[in-house]
Design a protein around this motif. Sequence first.
Motif, PDB file in Angstrom:
ATOM      1  N   ILE A  57       0.844  -1.200   0.000  1.00 39.29           N
ATOM      2  CA  ILE A  57       0.000   0.000   0.000  1.00 39.29           C
ATOM      3  C   ILE A  57       0.877   1.247   0.000  1.00 39.29           C
ATOM      4  O   ILE A  57       0.608   2.217  -0.728  1.00 39.29           O
ATOM      5  CB  ILE A  57      -0.984  -0.013   1.191  1.00 39.29           C
ATOM      6  N   ALA A  58       1.931   1.240   0.790  1.00 37.88           N
ATOM      7  CA  ALA A  58       2.853   2.380   0.821  1.00 37.88           C
ATOM      8  C   ALA A  58       3.506   2.580  -0.555  1.00 37.88           C
ATOM      9  O   ALA A  58       3.636   3.715  -1.026  1.00 37.88           O
ATOM     10  CB  ALA A  58       3.913   2.173   1.898  1.00 37.88           C
ATOM     11  N   VAL A  59       3.895   1.481  -1.208  1.00 37.09           N
ATOM     12  CA  VAL A  59       4.485   1.565  -2.549  1.00 37.09           C
ATOM     13  C   VAL A  59       3.464   2.132  -3.531  1.00 37.09           C
ATOM     14  O   VAL A  59       3.794   2.994  -4.360  1.00 37.09           O
ATOM     15  CB  VAL A  59       4.995   0.183  -3.015  1.00 37.09           C
ATOM     16  N   ILE A  60       2.230   1.664  -3.451  1.00 33.72           N
ATOM     17  CA  ILE A  60       1.175   2.157  -4.345  1.00 33.72           C
ATOM     18  C   ILE A  60       0.975   3.653  -4.135  1.00 33.72           C
ATOM     19  O   ILE A  60       0.914   4.420  -5.108  1.00 33.72           O
ATOM     20  CB  ILE A  60      -0.140   1.380  -4.121  1.00 33.72           C
ATOM     21  N   GLN A  61       0.869   4.080  -2.890  1.00 39.27           N
ATOM     22  CA  GLN A  61       0.658   5.504  -2.615  1.00 39.27           C
ATOM     23  C   GLN A  61       1.819   6.343  -3.143  1.00 39.27           C
ATOM     24  O   GLN A  61       1.601   7.375  -3.775  1.00 39.27           O
ATOM     25  CB  GLN A  61       0.479   5.748  -1.125  1.00 39.27           C
ATOM     26  N   ARG A  62       3.041   5.929  -2.864  1.00 41.30           N
ATOM     27  CA  ARG A  62       4.197   6.697  -3.325  1.00 41.30           C
ATOM     28  C   ARG A  62       4.244   6.725  -4.853  1.00 41.30           C
ATOM     29  O   ARG A  62       4.529   7.752  -5.462  1.00 41.30           O
ATOM     30  CB  ARG A  62       5.476   6.088  -2.742  1.00 41.30           C
ATOM     31  N   SER A  63       3.953   5.605  -5.487  1.00 40.60           N
ATOM     32  CA  SER A  63       3.990   5.529  -6.945  1.00 40.60           C
ATOM     33  C   SER A  63       2.905   6.389  -7.574  1.00 40.60           C
ATOM     34  O   SER A  63       3.138   7.064  -8.578  1.00 40.60           O
ATOM     35  CB  SER A  63       3.860   4.072  -7.395  1.00 40.60           C
ATOM     36  N   LYS A  64       1.712   6.374  -6.994  1.00 37.06           N
ATOM     37  CA  LYS A  64       0.628   7.229  -7.490  1.00 37.06           C
ATOM     38  C   LYS A  64       0.992   8.696  -7.332  1.00 37.06           C
ATOM     39  O   LYS A  64       0.759   9.495  -8.238  1.00 37.06           O
ATOM     40  CB  LYS A  64      -0.687   6.930  -6.768  1.00 37.06           C
ATOM     41  N   ALA A  65       1.593   9.055  -6.209  1.00 38.99           N
ATOM     42  CA  ALA A  65       2.005  10.440  -5.984  1.00 38.99           C
ATOM     43  C   ALA A  65       3.048  10.882  -7.004  1.00 38.99           C
ATOM     44  O   ALA A  65       3.134  12.056  -7.349  1.00 38.99           O
ATOM     45  CB  ALA A  65       2.541  10.616  -4.565  1.00 38.99           C
ATOM     46  N   ALA A  66       3.830   9.919  -7.500  1.00 47.20           N
ATOM     47  CA  ALA A  66       4.852  10.213  -8.507  1.00 47.20           C
ATOM     48  C   ALA A  66       4.278  10.211  -9.916  1.00 47.20           C
ATOM     49  O   ALA A  66       5.012  10.418 -10.877  1.00 47.20           O
ATOM     50  CB  ALA A  66       5.988   9.198  -8.405  1.00 47.20           C
ATOM     51  N   GLY A  67       2.980   9.963 -10.037  1.00 44.43           N
ATOM     52  CA  GLY A  67       2.329  10.041 -11.338  1.00 44.43           C
ATOM     53  C   GLY A  67       2.132   8.728 -12.058  1.00 44.43           C
ATOM     54  O   GLY A  67       1.717   8.712 -13.217  1.00 44.43           O
ATOM     55  N   MET A  68       2.418   7.622 -11.416  1.00 47.79           N
ATOM     56  CA  MET A  68       2.229   6.327 -12.072  1.00 47.79           C
ATOM     57  C   MET A  68       0.755   5.941 -12.071  1.00 47.79           C
ATOM     58  O   MET A  68       0.030   6.214 -11.118  1.00 47.79           O
ATOM     59  CB  MET A  68       3.042   5.237 -11.371  1.00 47.79           C
ATOM     60  N   SER A  69       0.347   5.281 -13.132  1.00 53.94           N
ATOM     61  CA  SER A  69      -1.012   4.751 -13.211  1.00 53.94           C
ATOM     62  C   SER A  69      -1.080   3.430 -12.447  1.00 53.94           C
ATOM     63  O   SER A  69      -0.047   2.808 -12.162  1.00 53.94           O
ATOM     64  CB  SER A  69      -1.398   4.512 -14.675  1.00 53.94           C
ATOM     65  N   LEU A  70      -2.290   2.990 -12.140  1.00 57.04           N
ATOM     66  CA  LEU A  70      -2.431   1.700 -11.463  1.00 57.04           C
ATOM     67  C   LEU A  70      -1.890   0.571 -12.328  1.00 57.04           C
ATOM     68  O   LEU A  70      -1.305  -0.383 -11.812  1.00 57.04           O
ATOM     69  CB  LEU A  70      -3.890   1.448 -11.097  1.00 57.04           C
ATOM     70  N   GLU A  71      -2.036   0.698 -13.633  1.00 57.97           N
ATOM     71  CA  GLU A  71      -1.501  -0.321 -14.541  1.00 57.97           C
ATOM     72  C   GLU A  71       0.026  -0.370 -14.443  1.00 57.97           C
ATOM     73  O   GLU A  71       0.621  -1.451 -14.360  1.00 57.97           O
ATOM     74  CB  GLU A  71      -1.925  -0.024 -15.975  1.00 57.97           C
ATOM     75  N   GLN A  72       0.667   0.787 -14.421  1.00 58.89           N
ATOM     76  CA  GLN A  72       2.125   0.833 -14.283  1.00 58.89           C
ATOM     77  C   GLN A  72       2.557   0.274 -12.931  1.00 58.89           C
ATOM     78  O   GLN A  72       3.539  -0.465 -12.846  1.00 58.89           O
ATOM     79  CB  GLN A  72       2.628   2.275 -14.417  1.00 58.89           C
ATOM     80  N   ILE A  73       1.809   0.612 -11.892  1.00 58.15           N
ATOM     81  CA  ILE A  73       2.140   0.115 -10.558  1.00 58.15           C
ATOM     82  C   ILE A  73       2.000  -1.398 -10.519  1.00 58.15           C
ATOM     83  O   ILE A  73       2.804  -2.092  -9.900  1.00 58.15           O
ATOM     84  CB  ILE A  73       1.260   0.794  -9.490  1.00 58.15           C
ATOM     85  N   GLY A  74       0.992  -1.921 -11.215  1.00 61.08           N
ATOM     86  CA  GLY A  74       0.822  -3.364 -11.287  1.00 61.08           C
ATOM     87  C   GLY A  74       2.033  -4.051 -11.891  1.00 61.08           C
ATOM     88  O   GLY A  74       2.475  -5.098 -11.412  1.00 61.08           O
ATOM     89  N   VAL A  75       2.596  -3.448 -12.933  1.00 65.06           N
ATOM     90  CA  VAL A  75       3.799  -4.003 -13.555  1.00 65.06           C
ATOM     91  C   VAL A  75       4.978  -3.905 -12.585  1.00 65.06           C
ATOM     92  O   VAL A  75       5.763  -4.836 -12.441  1.00 65.06           O
ATOM     93  CB  VAL A  75       4.115  -3.288 -14.887  1.00 65.06           C
ATOM     94  N   LEU A  76       5.081  -2.774 -11.898  1.00 71.78           N
ATOM     95  CA  LEU A  76       6.155  -2.576 -10.930  1.00 71.78           C
ATOM     96  C   LEU A  76       6.123  -3.642  -9.833  1.00 71.78           C
ATOM     97  O   LEU A  76       7.150  -4.173  -9.438  1.00 71.78           O
ATOM     98  CB  LEU A  76       6.033  -1.185 -10.304  1.00 71.78           C
TER      99      LEU A  76
END
Length: 134
Positions: free
Chosen positions: A54-73
């Motif tokens: 969840i922390a990774v998702i929040q930080r990644s979203k704040a950096a402008g990543m889409s949920l799809e990109q976060i899923g790949v990450l």
Amino acid sequence: MKSSSQSPWSVGEVAARFDLPTNVLRHWETVGLLRPVRDPAGRRRYGEDEVVRIAVIQRSKAAGMSLEQIGVLLDDGSAGRHQVLQEHLDDIDRRMEEMRRSREMTEHAMRCRSHDIATCPRFRAGVADVLARF
């Protein structure tokens, strides 16, 4: 990802700690970003591993990543991981350059004596690249 059996928290507890609506956590589960275990009553239980995600998702979203990109990450088996990350770095660089230009224009506007900032030649130079499209 295996769930940590230590300190299992409910969806409400986790949502409150991260200042998120519970439906956001449920949505992230639906799209495959989270996989909380279920207790015998079927309630979601979040362990330490899920809290880190969840922390990774929040930080990644704040950096402008889409949920799809976060899923790949977050997918350790994704072949496109480096490509997605490089595209994100390129996007960050582009946005940083835009922010740099915006800062320069704002600093100039603060010092400029022109009443209508759009008539100031130096200020106009800051948007010359945008005006070039016409």
